[in-house]
Write an enzyme that holds these catalytic residues in place. Structure first.
Site, PDB file in Angstrom:
ATOM      1  N   VAL A  65      52.926  18.930   9.190  1.00 33.78           N
ATOM      2  CA  VAL A  65      52.297  18.491   7.936  1.00 33.78           C
ATOM      3  C   VAL A  65      51.079  17.615   8.157  1.00 33.78           C
ATOM      4  CG1 VAL A  65      54.423  18.697   6.594  1.00 33.78           C
ATOM      5  CG2 VAL A  65      53.850  16.490   7.661  1.00 33.78           C
ATOM      6  N   TYR A 159      56.956   2.677   6.495  1.00 35.28           N
ATOM      7  CA  TYR A 159      57.682   3.586   5.601  1.00 35.28           C
ATOM      8  C   TYR A 159      57.498   3.149   4.156  1.00 35.28           C
ATOM      9  CZ  TYR A 159      61.588   6.120   3.510  1.00 35.28           C
ATOM     10  OH  TYR A 159      62.357   6.928   2.707  1.00 35.28           O
ATOM     11  N   LYS A 163      55.458   5.407   1.339  1.00 33.11           N
ATOM     12  CA  LYS A 163      56.113   5.932   0.147  1.00 33.11           C
ATOM     13  C   LYS A 163      55.484   5.347  -1.121  1.00 33.11           C
ATOM     14  CE  LYS A 163      59.042   8.662   2.161  1.00 33.11           C
ATOM     15  NZ  LYS A 163      58.964  10.124   1.993  1.00 33.11           N
TER      16      LYS A 163
END
Length: 256
Positions: A65, A159, A163
């Protein structure tokens, strides 16, 4: 009539966990499913199993990705084979449990590349096709770590930041592409028992016991299918008037 009849869906991070749960549900509901991941052996094994279980058209395509070329190959291959892309689920993600002071630049860049840049590249790759065909649905998997702090990010500063970026990027895309019939929504899972949790030594019961102080709804930890059903709803025409929204699936964690 099944909920996704006639729709072609690309799901990232589909070799395990929430992405795999989504792929199973999508196939059972009539979608043509393109499962993608970097874990090639597991991906092909699971795709074959879903085909055998459901009789649906399920293909496995290797996808990094973080790579624009890898995205271009997957999307062009999907359009060449199936004629369109109706649904994109940006689910692939990683976690490094290092805080602001402990993380190194390499840690930060690695997490951001997969969790945020990967989502942007996915949208950049599929939206032109969705515009040309008159619409589509994009589901970006964020986290409750984009909404609250503390144990929700399991100690991962990058993280949490990644997000949070997905949460904002979803709203940006929802605004700019609504005129084209492209819906963009985010899902915010809380604690979910996946293979990653099992590999860390947890059972569902032990994980639930550890998180019971945060999550009021027993068993205090979700299953991958709980998130998969959210993906299914947002991908389907049942959500045709839903865009830019945050679907929180967390057993009540964020209500505290």
């Amino acid at each position: 009539m099944a909920r996704l009849d006639g729709k072609v869906a690309i799901i990232t991070g589909a070799a395990s966990g929430m992405g795999l749960a989504g792929a199973r549900l999508f196939a059972a509901e009539g979608a043509v499913v393109v499962m993608t991941d970097v874990a090639e052996d597991a991906l092909r094994r699971e795709a074959a199993a879903i085909t055998a279980e459901t009789g649906a058209t399920v293909t496995a395509r290797t996808l990094d990705v973080t790579s624009p070329q890898s995205w271009a190959d997957v999307v062009s291959g999907t359009v060449a084979e199936h004629g369109r892309v109706d649904v994109l689920v940006n689910n692939a993600g990683i976690h490094i449990a290092k805080g602001v002071l402990e993380a190194e630049l390499e840690d930060w860049n690695t997490v951001m590349a997969v969790n945020t840049t990967g989502v942007w590249l996915g949208m950049k790759s599929v939206i032109p096709h969705m515009q040309a065909q008159g619409g589509g649905s994009i589901v970006n998997v964020s986290s409750i770590a984009a909404i609250i702090g503390g144990e929700a990010d399991a100690g991962g500063a990058a993280y949490s930041a990644s997000k949070g970026a997905v949460r904002s990027l979803t709203k940006h895309a929802a605004q700019w592409f609504a005129k084209d019939g492209v819906r963009v929504n985010s899902i915010h899972p809380g604690s979910v028992f996946t293979g990653m949790a099992a590999a860390a030594g947890f059972t569902k019961e032990s994980m639930g016991a550890q998180l019971g102080g945060n999550v009021p709804l027993p068993p205090h930890v979700g299953d991958p299918e709980d998130i998969g059903y959210g993906m299914l709803y947002l991908a389907s025409d049942e959500a045709k008037y839903v865009t830019g929204e945050e679907l929180v699936i967390d057993g009540g964690w964020t209500t505290r």
